[in-house]
Every structure is written in structure tokens, then in C-alpha cells.
Design a protein around this motif. Structure first.
Motif, mmCIF file in Angstrom:
data_model
loop_
_atom_site.group_PDB
_atom_site.id
_atom_site.type_symbol
_atom_site.label_atom_id
_atom_site.label_comp_id
_atom_site.label_asym_id
_atom_site.label_seq_id
_atom_site.Cartn_x
_atom_site.Cartn_y
_atom_site.Cartn_z
ATOM 1 N N ALA A 28 1.363 -1.417 -0.394
ATOM 2 C CA ALA A 28 0.329 0.027 0.286
ATOM 3 C C ALA A 28 0.836 1.459 -0.123
ATOM 4 C CB ALA A 28 -0.983 0.060 0.989
ATOM 5 N N VAL A 29 0.743 2.255 -0.548
ATOM 6 C CA VAL A 29 0.106 3.588 -0.347
ATOM 7 C C VAL A 29 0.526 4.679 0.718
ATOM 8 C CG1 VAL A 29 1.633 3.702 -3.055
ATOM 9 C CG2 VAL A 29 -0.537 4.503 -1.906
ATOM 10 N N MET A 30 1.904 5.638 0.901
ATOM 11 C CA MET A 30 0.772 6.094 1.780
ATOM 12 C C MET A 30 0.497 7.720 1.857
ATOM 13 S SD MET A 30 2.972 4.870 5.441
ATOM 14 C CE MET A 30 4.559 5.028 4.339
ATOM 15 N N VAL A 31 -0.975 8.177 1.935
ATOM 16 C CA VAL A 31 -1.092 9.368 1.846
ATOM 17 C C VAL A 31 -1.979 10.037 2.737
ATOM 18 C CG1 VAL A 31 -2.493 11.049 -0.203
ATOM 19 C CG2 VAL A 31 -1.507 8.403 -0.855
ATOM 20 N N PHE A 32 -1.525 11.618 2.792
ATOM 21 C CA PHE A 32 -2.117 12.286 3.873
ATOM 22 C C PHE A 32 -3.308 13.243 3.556
ATOM 23 C CE2 PHE A 32 2.260 12.555 6.232
ATOM 24 C CZ PHE A 32 1.100 12.260 7.547
ATOM 25 N N PRO A 33 -4.326 13.132 3.482
ATOM 26 C CA PRO A 33 -6.318 13.751 2.744
ATOM 27 C C PRO A 33 -5.590 14.853 2.960
ATOM 28 C CG PRO A 33 -6.314 12.828 5.446
ATOM 29 C CD PRO A 33 -5.274 12.876 5.564
ATOM 30 N N GLY A 34 -5.030 15.762 3.303
ATOM 31 C CA GLY A 34 -4.707 16.992 3.653
ATOM 32 C C GLY A 34 -3.616 17.597 4.841
ATOM 33 N N SER A 35 -4.301 18.842 5.662
ATOM 34 C CA SER A 35 -2.538 19.608 6.005
ATOM 35 C C SER A 35 -2.141 18.604 7.562
ATOM 36 C CB SER A 35 -3.404 20.551 6.718
ATOM 37 O OG SER A 35 -4.345 20.431 7.483
ATOM 38 N N GLN A 36 -1.127 18.817 7.886
ATOM 39 C CA GLN A 36 -0.962 18.329 9.259
ATOM 40 C C GLN A 36 -0.775 19.174 10.284
ATOM 41 O OE1 GLN A 36 1.930 17.734 5.648
ATOM 42 N NE2 GLN A 36 -0.383 16.463 5.442
ATOM 43 N N GLU A 37 -0.815 18.273 12.121
ATOM 44 C CA GLU A 37 0.026 19.796 12.966
ATOM 45 C C GLU A 37 0.701 20.386 12.641
ATOM 46 O OE1 GLU A 37 -1.253 17.936 16.497
ATOM 47 O OE2 GLU A 37 -3.314 18.238 16.234
ATOM 48 N N ALA A 38 1.195 21.135 13.136
ATOM 49 C CA ALA A 38 2.578 22.318 13.162
ATOM 50 C C ALA A 38 3.762 21.158 13.624
ATOM 51 C CB ALA A 38 2.399 23.439 13.666
ATOM 52 N N ASN A 39 3.524 19.864 15.023
ATOM 53 C CA ASN A 39 4.633 19.345 15.107
ATOM 54 C C ASN A 39 5.403 18.617 14.025
ATOM 55 O OD1 ASN A 39 5.077 20.962 17.363
ATOM 56 N ND2 ASN A 39 3.515 18.980 18.976
ATOM 57 N N LEU A 40 3.882 17.608 13.838
ATOM 58 C CA LEU A 40 4.093 16.480 12.660
ATOM 59 C C LEU A 40 4.662 17.047 11.245
ATOM 60 C CD1 LEU A 40 3.633 13.416 12.065
ATOM 61 C CD2 LEU A 40 1.203 13.997 10.621
ATOM 62 N N ARG A 41 4.805 18.518 11.340
ATOM 63 C CA ARG A 41 5.959 19.344 9.670
ATOM 64 C C ARG A 41 6.950 19.170 9.763
ATOM 65 N NH1 ARG A 41 1.103 22.361 9.136
ATOM 66 N NH2 ARG A 41 2.351 23.967 9.989
ATOM 67 N N ALA A 42 6.609 20.129 11.513
ATOM 68 C CA ALA A 42 8.553 20.080 11.766
ATOM 69 C C ALA A 42 8.901 18.795 12.177
ATOM 70 C CB ALA A 42 8.310 21.238 13.201
ATOM 71 N N PHE A 43 8.427 17.994 12.407
ATOM 72 C CA PHE A 43 8.966 16.817 11.927
ATOM 73 C C PHE A 43 10.157 16.255 11.068
ATOM 74 C CE2 PHE A 43 8.830 12.147 12.255
ATOM 75 C CZ PHE A 43 9.513 11.481 12.791
ATOM 76 N N PHE A 44 8.708 16.015 9.722
ATOM 77 C CA PHE A 44 9.399 15.980 8.694
ATOM 78 C C PHE A 44 10.611 16.732 8.200
ATOM 79 C CE2 PHE A 44 4.757 13.935 7.947
ATOM 80 C CZ PHE A 44 5.596 12.549 7.773
ATOM 81 N N VAL A 45 10.496 17.799 8.694
ATOM 82 C CA VAL A 45 11.235 18.810 7.777
ATOM 83 C C VAL A 45 12.410 18.518 9.003
ATOM 84 C CG1 VAL A 45 12.599 21.753 8.704
ATOM 85 C CG2 VAL A 45 9.852 20.990 7.709
ATOM 86 N N LYS A 46 12.624 18.650 9.622
ATOM 87 C CA LYS A 46 14.242 17.867 10.488
ATOM 88 C C LYS A 46 15.046 16.862 10.377
ATOM 89 C CE LYS A 46 12.492 21.848 14.532
ATOM 90 N NZ LYS A 46 12.566 21.792 15.590
ATOM 91 N N SER A 47 13.827 16.223 10.475
ATOM 92 C CA SER A 47 14.034 14.270 10.888
ATOM 93 C C SER A 47 13.996 13.164 9.104
ATOM 94 C CB SER A 47 12.904 13.726 11.259
ATOM 95 O OG SER A 47 13.534 14.024 13.353
ATOM 96 N N ALA A 48 14.079 14.703 8.474
ATOM 97 C CA ALA A 48 14.579 13.170 7.360
ATOM 98 C C ALA A 48 14.686 12.305 7.189
ATOM 99 C CB ALA A 48 16.053 13.994 6.015
ATOM 100 N N GLY A 49 15.471 11.300 8.296
ATOM 101 C CA GLY A 49 16.279 10.034 8.050
ATOM 102 C C GLY A 49 14.391 9.245 8.449
ATOM 103 N N TYR A 50 13.274 9.352 9.261
ATOM 104 C CA TYR A 50 12.629 9.310 8.824
ATOM 105 C C TYR A 50 11.497 9.125 8.150
ATOM 106 C CZ TYR A 50 14.227 8.523 14.231
ATOM 107 O OH TYR A 50 14.545 8.096 15.584
ATOM 108 N N HIS A 51 12.052 9.965 7.255
ATOM 109 C CA HIS A 51 10.253 10.328 6.156
ATOM 110 C C HIS A 51 10.786 9.346 4.935
ATOM 111 C CE1 HIS A 51 7.932 12.858 3.409
ATOM 112 N NE2 HIS A 51 8.361 14.419 4.325
ATOM 113 N N TYR A 52 9.172 8.821 5.489
ATOM 114 C CA TYR A 52 9.229 7.515 4.604
ATOM 115 C C TYR A 52 8.277 7.932 3.473
ATOM 116 C CZ TYR A 52 10.198 2.953 7.478
ATOM 117 O OH TYR A 52 11.150 2.881 8.972
ATOM 118 N N ASP A 53 8.289 7.300 2.705
ATOM 119 C CA ASP A 53 7.813 7.053 1.548
ATOM 120 C C ASP A 53 6.270 7.544 1.149
ATOM 121 O OD1 ASP A 53 7.653 7.332 -1.598
ATOM 122 O OD2 ASP A 53 7.570 5.726 -2.282
#
Length: 882
Positions: A28-53
Motif C-alpha cells: 500500500a501507499v501512504m497518503v495524507f488527505p490534507g494538512s498536518q499539525e505543526a509539530n508533525l510538519r516540523a518533525f518531517f523538516v527536522k528528521s529527514a531520516g524518518y521521512h518514509y515514502d
């Protein structure tokens, strides 16, 4: 195509759930249906190693989706453009969610739904069952979701399963430092400004007796993490319920938090198109202005908030009543017997009037004792239903001067709320609402323990077996449709953090029937006492539970045993000796762990004070005076000023002496059975209660060293591990009565109706022991050598209690050593041969056997016979001389 998605404005639980779902659906593919909370967005920005597909929404051909996996959501309005996918025929829907049903409109072909603290917890359970192992990065992202939704496992919604999930993720090296860094974000300048505006706007709306804080704000731009701000505000102000309404741009965001079971913010915000849990919920409103929403909010609250206090919670029941034809003189007897100030007047089963004590007393003064109650009863009165709230009762009782408000349910009189009931509720901070949560912690500003604190103490302080047993008691009561409570010292000591596994339960119903039903289901047997509607439930492992029917008692004369009638839990607790023993703990499944405190018991526990419940307490049952001293000394409490005054009065007026000797002795035994009873005995003497036992009893300066030696001796004996049970009270009783002459001691034994064996031990055996001790001390004083056989012949006929008594009263160290030597080296000696052995040696049975075996024992103790063969030779030689 298989797609894993979640709700818009996704948080860490969505992230952790989606990562976990990917392990179950690897294609399966993972897709967000819309926006994310600020903490989650910050996590993706700061933690590229955790940025799954994660795919972008615009890159997904939604028409190609054959299976949609929803995580942390069941509402079509919250999944954005995927709502059209779930409505399409041929799409398989799988749902993983931990939210209650609420306004959920989606139902999956496959569902994993459980109201735990986090959706991640559901996946951890599935991983364990299927042997799936997340890697450290996956475990960390799952832990982020678990910790965010459970407040680091500290929210009241956290379940045992959530703790198990955390342990599971730690096993796979979830990084708690990353979790901490991501969840403890500093507030931005716009968040600080919004928090300040919310704080300044706070108003309190009282709905059905519950204070609900409402905050509002209006900003022209979007501010992230409103839920975090509301949570901080709740904790800063220590609020039970808070609702926040904030206009951001063209929408209104609602966030609710509740600690009270009477206030489900999920249902409240559901009225505005939102949803969530009873304790945490949110909504987005588009079709109302902020002013319109705030105007509608009180109406919604009035419908959704359950009254915290209703007449059914406050009322006394069953209601004492008289027939309309009952003479005034008998009405007065009823009022006095049950210690009440008003009584219901019935014609058949219909309530026709109320008669108060004042009216009855005045009628008596005018010589109208034979006139029927209906002639003077009040016929203009207001009744209420069991659901009537406190706000409805207050004007009736306080403003309308109706001191007795009947509670009617379907035409039947089921209870009454008195002025005392209402005033006690209004002034007491220690009361706990039946079947709901408690108030502030005993260590904090209030006196009550919250339900979650009680549950924690139950789990921490009780063996797992006992904790399960309490739940089983509640389950059987539920099946029988009875209310069941743990009461007495078990509950008191739970709050005092003292070990006590003596379980007493009371049942609103038939206690004996309950005990039999429990035994039938779980095994065991029942010893019933029909006269008092009580039973002892003896489980298969011989663990005992005392079961009683809720009852009330009254005394026909001072010192008599009580007359018993069935009553409610409230009246049952009112008959108890002291306020600290009036706590009741609900065991039924729906309200397991709820603490009921009608009489300020928690306040008195906090203040370490003993108080009786009414002024005639010591007059009606003077044995309570002995219990007062026992509790006072054991718990380190003190008698309340009025309670001590009432006790002195009861002693001075002779009521304490009117109690039967056996009942007094039982109380004295309990005092003397305490680990160190000297302080209690001194207190009994100070209050004049020792003289109730016997006018000749007094505490002198000689008693302290005697009790000290007894304490040492008992502890020493227990450390010998002989396997012999030794009670403490007989030794202390002999020391306490040492100054009595023989006739006074015999009289005391007769007064206490002691069993013959005990009476003989306290008199003849004790005096014989004292003579033996005198002889022993004389021999030692003359420096004579005492053979072990002589010492054994002196002490062997004495019971353990009397031997320990001699050990306590001797002032001669050599005598003390001799008695100790007897216990440690001589007492347990067994002869090499017994009567059967003598017969095998050809000896004829008869009185001579006893003499031969006694001589053999002497020879063994003195070291003259060291083996079986030597014993046989000794016996044959002794027999030839007889």
C-alpha cells in the motif's frame, strides 16, 4: 491500488498508525488527505531520516484505489477527498481506530476498533499476535503517536494496553529522546498571544451543578496546535472541564477537555459536527459566527451535561413512615427510635402528609398523644423525582422552608431529601457522588480522593489475587442487580496506606443470597446468620469475607444489643462507630473504585481525629469507648473534643458499666492484642475505662517495665519459629491483673464468662507458675545446680502463655536464662521410645509406662541416654526395678 490514509490535520498518532499499517499492508501507499499539525510538519523538516515514502495527494489516481485503509478516523467528513472513494462501489474499506462511535458514519469490511488511548496501541497488539517486529525508526514514530495521544501515559484515558504497547515499542528500541524533543515544542509568539487571550476571556458557566470553563478568541490568521494550548490552559488553571472556541480566518475551531464522567465533550462537540472521546474532542464550524456559537453553547450544555448531584444521590432511604391513624405518642417513639426529625404519613401506600418532631412535641405538651397523625400532619408539600437536581431542591428546602422533601418515582415513595442532607452536601468537600468520580486529592487542598487515585492505590497496595476478588464480587452483584460496597477498616486503611486484607462488604439487597450466589459461581461455602442478615463467605483457600445486608440499628435500652432493620448504604454507614469507619468503596463494574463519604471521614483521616456520629453513641453502645482508645493509639489519632467529652459523660453516668462482661472482655482482648498495648492501657486508665473492667484495676509505675519485658518475650518467642501459635493478649491480661487477689480474679473470670480452660489458666495455673518461679529463683539464689530434667519437670506442665508470663515477671537474669533454655533446648525434646516401643520390648501396658517414659525423658535431658539402643537398655533396666 491499496492506500493508507488518515484524517485531515493529522497528528503523530496518525503518523505512527500509518507507519504501522504499512507493516501490515506492505504494497500500500501512504497518503495524507490534507494538512498536518505543526509539530508533525516540523518533525518531517527536522528528521529527514524518518521521512518514509509518503505520496502527495495529487499524485494518486483515486479511481484506481481498490482498498482504502483508514487510520485513526471513521468519519467521512474528516478524510477530505477520500470521502468520494469510500462511497464508490467495489472499494474495500479497512478501519483501525480508537475513538468511540460518536458520529462515526463509516463502517469497514474489516475493523479493528477499541477505545484505548491511541490507535498505535491497536497495531502493537496485532504485531505481538502476528510476530511482526518494527525496526527502531518505525518503533520511534509509533511511540510518538502513543505518547502524544496519552500525554506520555499520564492522561486519564490511558489503559493498561497502552502501557503494554509502550513496553513493546521500547523492546524494539524506540528512541525516547526523539519522542521528547518532538513533543516538547516551545510555543511560538502567536501561540503565546493566543494563550493569553484565552486566559483573559475565561468565564465559568455552572450547568447542573458542574462548573464549565469557556474561553474564546478571534484571530485573523491560523495558529497551530490549538489543542495543545487548551490542554496547557486546563493544567495551568487546574480545570475539570474547558471548552475553547476560536475563530481563525473564516472558520471556528472548537476544542474540549473534560475530567468528569458527567461531561462528555465528545457528545457536546458532536452537536457542532465534531467528535472525539468523552474526555477530549474537537470540531470545526463553518456555518456559525463566533457569537452565534457562544449563544447556542449553553443550550447544548444543558442537554448534554448530566446533573452531578440529583435527589437520588442525596436522599435518605428507605423512608420511615407511619399510618395516618397512628397515635401521636407512637409517632414520637418512631422519631426517637430512628433519630429523625420528620416522618412521612401514609394512607395505604399513598403519601398524604408529613409530620415533624416540632409538631409532635407540641401536640404532646397539649395532651394530644392519642390523637391520630392525620389530624396534625402537613398536607401542603412539594415532591420531587429522583432526577431532580440540587438547583431544584435548594429553593424548596432553604427558601420554601420545607425541611423534608419526599422523592416520588412512578407514584411510589422511594426516599426523602432532608434539610440536613442538603446542607451536608453544600458544606462538605469530602463527599463523593455515588456512582461517579471523587473530588480533590487528600494530600492536596481538598479531602477527597479521585477515583483514579483510588484505583491506583488498589492496584499498588493489594495482592493481585485480592484485587481480582474485588472485581469478582462486583460482577456477581451486577448479575443479581445489587449494589455492593467494601466498607470498614479495609477501606480506611487503604486510604491510610496500611496493610489490611480483612474484607467486609455490604450489599443493598440480600447479603446471604449474594454470598450463596458467589459461592456457587466461584466455589466455597457460606456460614449464614439469619438474625442479622449477615454471612461469612469462606473461599476454597479458606480466605474469609464478611458479607452483610445494608441495615440500620436502634437500641431499645442503653448497652443492649441492637435491633436491626434493612436500610440504604447511607443509613448503614450512619450506624457505624466513628466517622473514619464510614467510608464505602463501590465494587460494581460500572463504578468500581468510587469512594462514598457521607460523614466527612476523609477530613477526619487527614486531621487524625476520631469522632462519633451522634451524641448518644457511647450511651447506646459503651464498647465503642474501648474501640475509640484502640483506634486512637493504633493509628496515632486523637479523640475529638466533643467525642472525648461524651465518653467521659458515659463513664460518669454509669452507661459503660451496663454492658455485659463478655462484650467488655472482647473489646479488652482486642486492645491487648495490639503489638504494643501499653499506651492504650494507660489511656483506658486515664478515661476510667479500666475500672469498668474491674474497680481494682489500676495502672502503676510497675506496669511499664512488665509490658516491656512481655513485648521482648513475645518477639523472642516468635523468632524461635516453633510453629506454635501464640496470641499476645493472654500474657498482657495476666500482667494487667497481677495485682488482683485470687477471689477477685475468679470473679472477673466469671464476669467475662471465660471458657473453663482459659479461666483455669488465668487462676490456678498462673498461681502454680508463680510458685514454681519462686522456687526456681530460690534455688538459683543459693547457687545450686539445676538439672535440665528438674527444670523440665517444673515448666513442662505450664502452657506457653504462663511460661512467657513467668519470663516477663522475673527480675532475676539467671531465672530468665533458665526459662529461655527450657524453650530453646528442652521443651521440644522427644523421647527415643514411646508406648508402642515399650510393648515391643515385652512390657505390659499400664500406669508404669508413664513413669518409665518420664524417667527416660529425664535421662535424655541430663545426657545419660544418647541413642535408641541406650534407651532400650535404660527402659529394660528400669522395668526390672519396678
Amino acid at each position: 491500488m491499496d492506500v493508507i490514509t488518515t484524517h485531515i490535520n493529522a497528528d503523530f498518532d496518525c503518523l505512527g498508525g500509518m507507519i504501522a499499517a504499512k507493516k501490515l499492508y506492505p504494497e500500500a501507499v501512504m497518503v495524507f488527505p490534507g494538512s498536518q499539525e505543526a509539530n508533525l510538519r516540523a518533525f518531517f523538516v527536522k528528521s529527514a531520516g524518518y521521512h518514509y515514502d509518503f505520496r502527495r495527494l495529487k499524485d494518486i489516481d483515486r479511481a484506481a484505489i481498490k482498498r482504502l485503509i483508514l487510520v485513526d478516523v471513521r468519519h467521512s467528513e474528516r478524510i477530505g477527498p477520500f470521502a468520494e472513494v469510500v462511497r464508490r462501489d467495489g472499494v474495500e474499506l479497512h478501519i483501525f481506530d480508537h475513538h468511540p462511535d460518536g458520529a462515526a458514519d463509516l463502517h469497514g469490511d474489516l475493523e479493528f476498533i477499541d477505545p484505548v488511548g491511541s490507535t498505535v496501541t491497536l497495531f502493537c497488539r496485532l504485531f505481538r499476535e502476528r510476530g511482526i517486529a518494527p525496526d527502531p525508526e518505525e518503533a520511534t514514530m509509533m511511540m510518538l503517536g502513543l505518547y502524544e495521544d496519552t500525554g506520555g501515559l499520564r492522561f486519564s484515558s490511558t489503559t493498561v494496553a497502552d502501557f503494554e504497547a509502550a513496553a513493546f515499542l521500547r523492546t524494539y528500541e524506540a528512541n525516547l529522546q526523539v519522542v521528547s524533543d518532538c513533543l516538547q515544542q516551545e510555543l511560538s509568539a502567536s501561540q503565546v498571544a493566543l494563550l493569553h487571550e484565552l486566559l483573559e476571556s475565561r468565564t465559568v458557566l455552572n450547568v447542573n451543578g458542574i462548573d464549565i470553563s469557556i474561553v474564546q478568541a478571534s484571530v485573523d490568521h491560523f495558529v497551530d496546535d490549538l489543542a495543545v494550548l487548551v490542554h496547557k490552559l486546563r493544567d495551568m488553571e487546574e480545570l475539570d472541564v474547558i471548552l475553547a472556541a476560536v475563530r481563525m480566518e473564516e472558520r471556528i475551531f472548537l476544542v474540549g477537555r473534560s475530567r468528569l464522567p458527567e461531561v462528555s465533550v465528545g457528545e457536546i462537540l458532536g452537536a457542532f459536527g465534531g467528535g472525539g472521546h468523552a474526555y477530549a474532542a474537537s470540531a470545526r464550524v463553518r456555518n456559525l459566527t463566533l457569537i452565534e456559537l457562544l449563544e447556542d453553547l449553553p443550550t447544548v450544555l444543558q442537554k448534554q451535561v448530566q446533573p452531578r448531584w440529583q435527589a437520588r444521590h442525596l436522599m435518605s432511604y428507605p423512608v420511615k413512615s407511619v399510618n395516618a391513624e397512628t397515635p401521636i405518642s407512637q409517632v414520637r417513639e418512631t422519631l426517637t427510635r430512628y433519630n429523625i426529625n420528620a416522618v412521612a404519613v401514609l394512607l395505604g401506600e399513598s403519601l398524604v402528609g408529613i409530620l415533624t418532631r416540632q409538631t409532635v412535641e407540641r401536640a404532646g405538651q397539649h395532651g394530644l398523644n392519642t390523637v391520630a397523625a392525620q389530624e396534625f400532619m402537613t398536607t401542603e408539600f412539594v415532591t420531587v423525582s429522583p432526577e431532580a437536581g440540587v438547583n431544584e431542591l435548594k429553593p424548596l428546602v432553604l427558601d420554601g422552608q420545607q425541611r423534608f422533601v419526599p422523592v416520588i418515582d412512578q407514584g411510589h415513595l422511594v426516599g426523602a431529601v432532608t434539610r440536613t442532607d442538603l446542607l451536608r452536601h453544600m458544606v462538605s468537600v469530602g463527599r463523593v457522588l455515588p456512582r461517579t468520580s471523587a473530588v480533590a486529592d487528600i494530600a492536596a487542598s481538598g479531602y477527597g480522593l479521585k477515583k483514579r487515585h483510588i484505583l491506583r492505590r488498589l492496584r499498588e497496595q493489594l495482592p493481585q489475587k485480592i484485587y481480582r476478588l474485588l472485581g469478582q464480587l462486583g460482577e456477581v452483584a451486577d448479575e443479581l442487580e445489587m449494589e455492593i460496597y467494601a466498607v470498614g477498616g479495609f477501606v480506611r486503611d487503604l486510604l491510610l496506606r496500611q496493610e489490611n486484607l480483612d474484607i467486609d462488604v455490604v450489599v443493598e439487597g440480600d447479603g446471604i443470597a449474594f454470598a450463596k450466589a458467589f459461592a456457587a459461581r466461584h466455589g466455597g461455602r457460606v456460614r449464614a446468620h439469619q438474625a442479622f442478615a449477615t454471612a461469612v463467605l469462606i473461599l476454597p483457600d479458606d480466605f474469609k469475607i464478611d458479607v452483610a445486608t445494608t441495615r440500620m440499628e436502634y437500641y431499645l435500652q442503653p448497652g443492649a444489643l441492637p435491633t436491626v432493620e434493612q436500610a440504604s448504604i447511607k443509613l448503614d454507614l450512619y450506624r457505624r462507630d466513628f466517622t473514619i469507619n464510614t467510608l464505602a468503596l463501590s465494587l460494581n463494574r460500572s463504578n468500581f473504585g468510587t469512594l462514598h463519604d457521607y460523614f466527612g471521614a476523609q477530613r477526619d483521616l487527614k486531621d487524625k481525629v476520631l469522632r462519633v456520629l451522634h451524641n448518644l453513641s457511647f450511651v447506646e453502645d459503651s464498647t465503642r469507648a474501648f474501640r475509640a482508645v484502640r483506634f486512637e493509639q493504633r493509628l496515632g489519632f486523637h479523640l475529638g473534643q466533643q467525642t472525648e467529652q461524651l465518653l467521659h459523660s458515659a463513664v460518669r453516668m454509669g452507661f459503660a458499666a451496663s454492658v455485659g462482661g463478655a462484650r467488655v472482655f472482647n473489646e479488652l482482648k482486642l486492645v491487648l492484642q495490639e503489638s504494643d498495648p501499653l499506651s492504650a492501657v494507660q489511656r483506658l486508665n486515664e478515661l476510667g475505662l479500666l475500672q469498668v473492667v474491674s474497680p481494682s484495676l489500676h495502672v502503676t509505675s510497675l506496669l511499664r517495665p512488665l509490658f516491656h519485658e512481655a513485648h521482648r518475650g513475645l518477639n523472642w518467642f516468635q523468632l524461635l519459629y516453633t510453629g506454635e501459635e501464640c496470641q499476645r493478649w493472654p500474657l498482657y491480661f495476666m500482667l494487667l491483673t497481677q495485682s488482683l487477689d485470687k477471689e477477685a480474679m475468679r470473679d472477673l473470670c466469671r464476669l467475662f464468662i471465660l471458657p473453663r480452660r482459659r479461666a483455669q489458666m488465668f487462676t490456678e495455673e498462673r498461681w502454680a507458675g508463680e510458685q514454681i518461679l519462686f522456687q526456681l529463683e530460690q534455688e538459683l539464689r543459693r547457687h545450686r545446680t539445676i538439672n535440665d530434667s528438674d527444670l523440665d519437670r517444673w515448666l513442662e506442665p505450664l502452657s506457653t502463655d504462663v511460661a512467657l508470663y513467668l519470663l516477663s515477671i522475673t527480675k532475676q537474669e539467671q531465672a530468665r536464662q533458665a526459662i529461655s533454655h527450657y524453650f530453646t533446648h528442652l521443651r521440644a525434646t522427644k523421647t527415643f521410645l514411646d508406648g508402642n516401643d515399650l510393648k515391643e520390648l515385652g512390657l505390659r501396658p499400664g500406669p508404669v509406662f508413664k513413669m518409665i517414659l518420664r524417667d527416660l525423658r529425664d535421662a535424655q535431658l541430663n545426657g545419660k541416654v544418647l541413642s535408641v539402643e541406650a534407651a532400650k537398655a535404660f527402659v529394660l533396666d528400669s522395668a526390672s526395678e519396678v
